[in-house]
Design a protein around this motif. Structure first.
Motif, PDB file in Angstrom:
ATOM      1  N   LEU A  68       0.807  -1.217   0.000  1.00 26.54           N
ATOM      2  CA  LEU A  68       0.000   0.000   0.000  1.00 26.54           C
ATOM      3  C   LEU A  68       0.841   1.269   0.000  1.00 26.54           C
ATOM      4  N   ALA A  69       2.023   1.212   0.578  1.00 28.23           N
ATOM      5  CA  ALA A  69       2.807   2.419   0.846  1.00 28.23           C
ATOM      6  C   ALA A  69       3.052   3.204  -0.434  1.00 28.23           C
ATOM      7  N   ALA A  70       2.688   4.484  -0.401  1.00 26.14           N
ATOM      8  CA  ALA A  70       2.859   5.337  -1.580  1.00 26.14           C
ATOM      9  C   ALA A  70       2.729   6.789  -1.169  1.00 26.14           C
ATOM     10  N   PHE A  71       3.385   7.655  -1.935  1.00 25.14           N
ATOM     11  CA  PHE A  71       3.211   9.104  -1.759  1.00 25.14           C
ATOM     12  C   PHE A  71       2.102   9.573  -2.685  1.00 25.14           C
ATOM     13  N   PHE A  72       1.310  10.529  -2.199  1.00 24.75           N
ATOM     14  CA  PHE A  72       0.210  11.078  -2.989  1.00 24.75           C
ATOM     15  C   PHE A  72       0.000  12.534  -2.604  1.00 24.75           C
ATOM     16  N   ASP A  73      -0.159  13.379  -3.601  1.00 23.82           N
ATOM     17  CA  ASP A  73      -0.699  14.716  -3.344  1.00 23.82           C
ATOM     18  C   ASP A  73      -1.515  15.128  -4.563  1.00 23.82           C
ATOM     19  N   PHE A  74      -2.213  16.274  -4.437  1.00 24.11           N
ATOM     20  CA  PHE A  74      -3.089  16.706  -5.516  1.00 24.11           C
ATOM     21  C   PHE A  74      -2.591  17.988  -6.168  1.00 24.11           C
ATOM     22  N   SER A  75      -1.262  18.201  -6.094  1.00 24.69           N
ATOM     23  CA  SER A  75      -0.728  19.382  -6.767  1.00 24.69           C
ATOM     24  C   SER A  75      -0.671  19.178  -8.278  1.00 24.69           C
ATOM     25  N   TRP A 125      -1.456  12.362 -15.130  1.00 26.74           N
ATOM     26  CA  TRP A 125      -0.771  13.306 -14.247  1.00 26.74           C
ATOM     27  C   TRP A 125       0.171  12.546 -13.311  1.00 26.74           C
ATOM     28  N   ALA A 126       0.859  13.265 -12.459  1.00 27.45           N
ATOM     29  CA  ALA A 126       2.045  12.745 -11.774  1.00 27.45           C
ATOM     30  C   ALA A 126       1.761  11.509 -10.925  1.00 27.45           C
ATOM     31  N   TYR A 127       0.707  11.529 -10.119  1.00 26.39           N
ATOM     32  CA  TYR A 127       0.466  10.395  -9.226  1.00 26.39           C
ATOM     33  C   TYR A 127       0.214   9.096  -9.996  1.00 26.39           C
ATOM     34  N   PRO A 128      -0.769   9.036 -10.897  1.00 24.88           N
ATOM     35  CA  PRO A 128      -0.953   7.767 -11.619  1.00 24.88           C
ATOM     36  C   PRO A 128       0.234   7.401 -12.505  1.00 24.88           C
ATOM     37  N   LYS A 129       0.991   8.384 -12.972  1.00 24.98           N
ATOM     38  CA  LYS A 129       2.204   8.051 -13.723  1.00 24.98           C
ATOM     39  C   LYS A 129       3.173   7.267 -12.837  1.00 24.98           C
ATOM     40  N   SER A 130       3.275   7.670 -11.557  1.00 27.79           N
ATOM     41  CA  SER A 130       4.173   6.940 -10.658  1.00 27.79           C
ATOM     42  C   SER A 130       3.651   5.533 -10.383  1.00 27.79           C
ATOM     43  N   LYS A 131       2.349   5.369 -10.322  1.00 30.98           N
ATOM     44  CA  LYS A 131       1.781   4.037 -10.106  1.00 30.98           C
ATOM     45  C   LYS A 131       1.990   3.145 -11.324  1.00 30.98           C
ATOM     46  N   ALA A 132       1.835   3.724 -12.518  1.00 29.55           N
ATOM     47  CA  ALA A 132       2.073   2.943 -13.733  1.00 29.55           C
ATOM     48  C   ALA A 132       3.542   2.522 -13.822  1.00 29.55           C
ATOM     49  N   ASP A 169      -3.111  35.154   5.006  1.00 29.64           N
ATOM     50  CA  ASP A 169      -3.466  33.849   5.554  1.00 29.64           C
ATOM     51  C   ASP A 169      -4.734  33.907   6.391  1.00 29.64           C
ATOM     52  N   ALA A 170      -5.049  35.076   6.924  1.00 34.69           N
ATOM     53  CA  ALA A 170      -6.284  35.206   7.697  1.00 34.69           C
ATOM     54  C   ALA A 170      -7.505  34.937   6.836  1.00 34.69           C
ATOM     55  N   ILE A 171      -7.346  35.111   5.516  1.00 35.11           N
ATOM     56  CA  ILE A 171      -8.465  34.880   4.595  1.00 35.11           C
ATOM     57  C   ILE A 171      -8.451  33.448   4.079  1.00 35.11           C
ATOM     58  N   ASP A 172      -7.297  32.987   3.557  1.00 33.71           N
ATOM     59  CA  ASP A 172      -7.261  31.649   2.947  1.00 33.71           C
ATOM     60  C   ASP A 172      -6.559  30.605   3.802  1.00 33.71           C
ATOM     61  N   LYS A 173      -6.147  31.007   5.043  1.00 35.65           N
ATOM     62  CA  LYS A 173      -5.491  30.096   5.985  1.00 35.65           C
ATOM     63  C   LYS A 173      -4.232  29.461   5.393  1.00 35.65           C
ATOM     64  N   GLY A 174      -3.615  30.160   4.469  1.00 31.59           N
ATOM     65  CA  GLY A 174      -2.381  29.679   3.876  1.00 31.59           C
ATOM     66  C   GLY A 174      -2.543  28.537   2.902  1.00 31.59           C
ATOM     67  N   GLU A 175      -3.784  28.189   2.571  1.00 24.13           N
ATOM     68  CA  GLU A 175      -4.045  27.063   1.684  1.00 24.13           C
ATOM     69  C   GLU A 175      -3.993  27.506   0.227  1.00 24.13           C
ATOM     70  N   GLU A 176      -3.361  26.672  -0.608  1.00 17.52           N
ATOM     71  CA  GLU A 176      -3.403  26.925  -2.038  1.00 17.52           C
ATOM     72  C   GLU A 176      -4.769  26.532  -2.581  1.00 17.52           C
ATOM     73  N   PRO A 177      -5.221  27.131  -3.679  1.00 15.44           N
ATOM     74  CA  PRO A 177      -6.491  26.727  -4.281  1.00 15.44           C
ATOM     75  C   PRO A 177      -6.457  25.252  -4.647  1.00 15.44           C
ATOM     76  N   PHE A 178      -7.585  24.563  -4.429  1.00 14.03           N
ATOM     77  CA  PHE A 178      -7.616  23.133  -4.737  1.00 14.03           C
ATOM     78  C   PHE A 178      -7.585  22.889  -6.240  1.00 14.03           C
ATOM     79  N   ILE A 179      -8.342  23.666  -7.001  1.00  9.14           N
ATOM     80  CA  ILE A 179      -8.439  23.438  -8.442  1.00  9.14           C
ATOM     81  C   ILE A 179      -7.163  23.942  -9.108  1.00  9.14           C
ATOM     82  N   LYS A 180      -6.484  23.023  -9.799  1.00  8.68           N
ATOM     83  CA  LYS A 180      -5.222  23.309 -10.469  1.00  8.68           C
ATOM     84  C   LYS A 180      -5.424  23.292 -11.977  1.00  8.68           C
TER      85      LYS A 180
END
Length: 365
Positions: A79-86, A144-151, A290-301
């Motif tokens: 199961l061990a794998a790295f994953f992000d949604f960038s 994209w990057a994550y499934p490319k690493s799985k392939a 950060d008080a507005i977006d809490k330092g989070e990047e937008p989810f939609i890339k």
């Protein structure tokens, strides 16, 4: 060695994570379960500390497995794998997902392994279009990057497994009543918050992605392990619900359950405009307090905009034939309980799904 286990041994990598613990617990009645992860633990089953990017660490951990359980392993569930949604490349995609898999398989050459079960993703396949169904013969063409690493990890397994029988389970997006894949969680949150972006979409609104309830995933993995002696020596299986809900229908269902609206209006915007907007949001994020977006990047890339037409509807007939498996859950049937959990405890739901909470909580119907 302290004596052969009375039950066959299953070894799980990434065992300390949510899925790893669920799988180990589900198998523990019929199997002796041990795990490898970055931190050791004793509950709900023994987990040995092992950094899976280090050959030396893997070898040391497997030496402990040999001492405690012997050299025969019924199934290694990797199961061990790295994953992000960038959507961007990350060093751990290669170091852990690809080369870590290679190191693990090489270290396992000293064992009698009856099965190497790799949890891959349906996203290694080239996407279809609405109306099309893909099976295991669909070309491998991750977007994209994550499934490319799985392939790439699948290719490494083919190179390194040798005589070890291999089962590749290409899973759909996993969910249960409380947690779900990030794309679905974000979609629900946007509707819940009545976010303006919930009314915009750049792809075909009948496109969607297959899903998989956690209980059905556990059942598929258990059947794969149980039937390890009956499966072909190299087996790839798509595991997911055969019914895929399009974006528009899903939006309507979420809007109805959250706010009581029969339809959730969605305007299709041109991809170049959507991509430009996503790019601008990403570049402007450091300038937003950060008080507005809490330092989070937008989810939609921008990469998500490019793939907005991708459609994953699955032909699961091979899994039905080889495993006797079929899902007992349907996302549409489970959505009421999922939304009820959100409405009952919004802060808890946002924490569980790692979604940034709104500044003010809305009042849904």
């Amino acid at each position: 060695m302290t004596g052969q286990p009375t039950k066959p041994l299953v070894l799980i990598t990434g065992a300390g994570g949510n899925l790893g613990r669920s799988i180990g617990t589900a198998l523990s009645r019929e199997y002796t379960v041990a795990g490898l992860d970055r931190s050791a633990a004793s509950e709900p089953f023994p987990i040995i500390e092992a950094e899976l990017t280090s050959g030396e660490a893997i070898t040391a951990a497997l030496a402990q497995i040999r001492e405690e359980h012997g050299t025969r392993i019924a199934s290694v569930i990797h199961l061990a794998a790295f994953f992000d949604f960038s959507g961007e490349e990350h060093p751990l995609y290669r170091k852990l997902n690809v080369e870590g898999t290679r190191l693990l398989l090489r270290a396992l050459r000293e064992f009698e392994v009856e099965q190497f079960l790799y949890t891959s993703t349906m996203l290694v396949h080239r996407p279809g279009r609405p109306g099309e169904v893909i099976d295991e013969d669909q070309p491998i063409d991750p977007q994209w990057a994550y499934p490319k690493s799985k392939a790439e990890a699948e290719r490494v397994i083919e190179e390194e497994a040798g005589e070890i029988p291999v089962a590749l389970l290409r899973l759909a997006g996993v969910y249960d009543d409380e947690t779900m894949v990030p794309t679905l969680a974000q979609q629900i949150a946007r509707v819940y918050e009545r976010d303006f972006e919930s009314h915009l979409y750049s792809g075909r609104r009948d496109a969607g992605q297959a899903m998989l309830h956690r209980d059905d995933m556990l059942d598929a993995i258990r059947r794969t392990v149980d039937r390890r002696h009956d499966l072909p020596r190299r087996t790839a299986l798509l595991i997911g619900e055969p019914e895929t809900i399009g974006y528009d229908a899903l939006q309507d269902e979420i809007g109805h359950l959250v706010h009581g609206q029969e339809e959730w209006p969605v305007l299709r915007i041109p991809k170049p405009l959507a991509a430009a907007g996503a790019w601008a949001q990403e570049k402007l994020e450091p300038l937003i307090p950060d008080a507005i977006d809490k330092g989070e990047e937008p989810f939609i890339k921008p990469f998500m905009v490019r793939m907005a037409d991708d459609h994953y509807a699955l032909d699961i007939s091979r899994a039905q034939t080889l495993l006797g498996w079929a899902p007992h859950h349907r996302l549409k049937d489970e959505l009421p309980a999922m939304i009820a959990n959100l409405k009952r405890d919004p802060p808890g739901w946002y924490r569980a799904n790692k979604v940034t909470p709104p500044k003010e909580w809305p009042t849904p119907a």
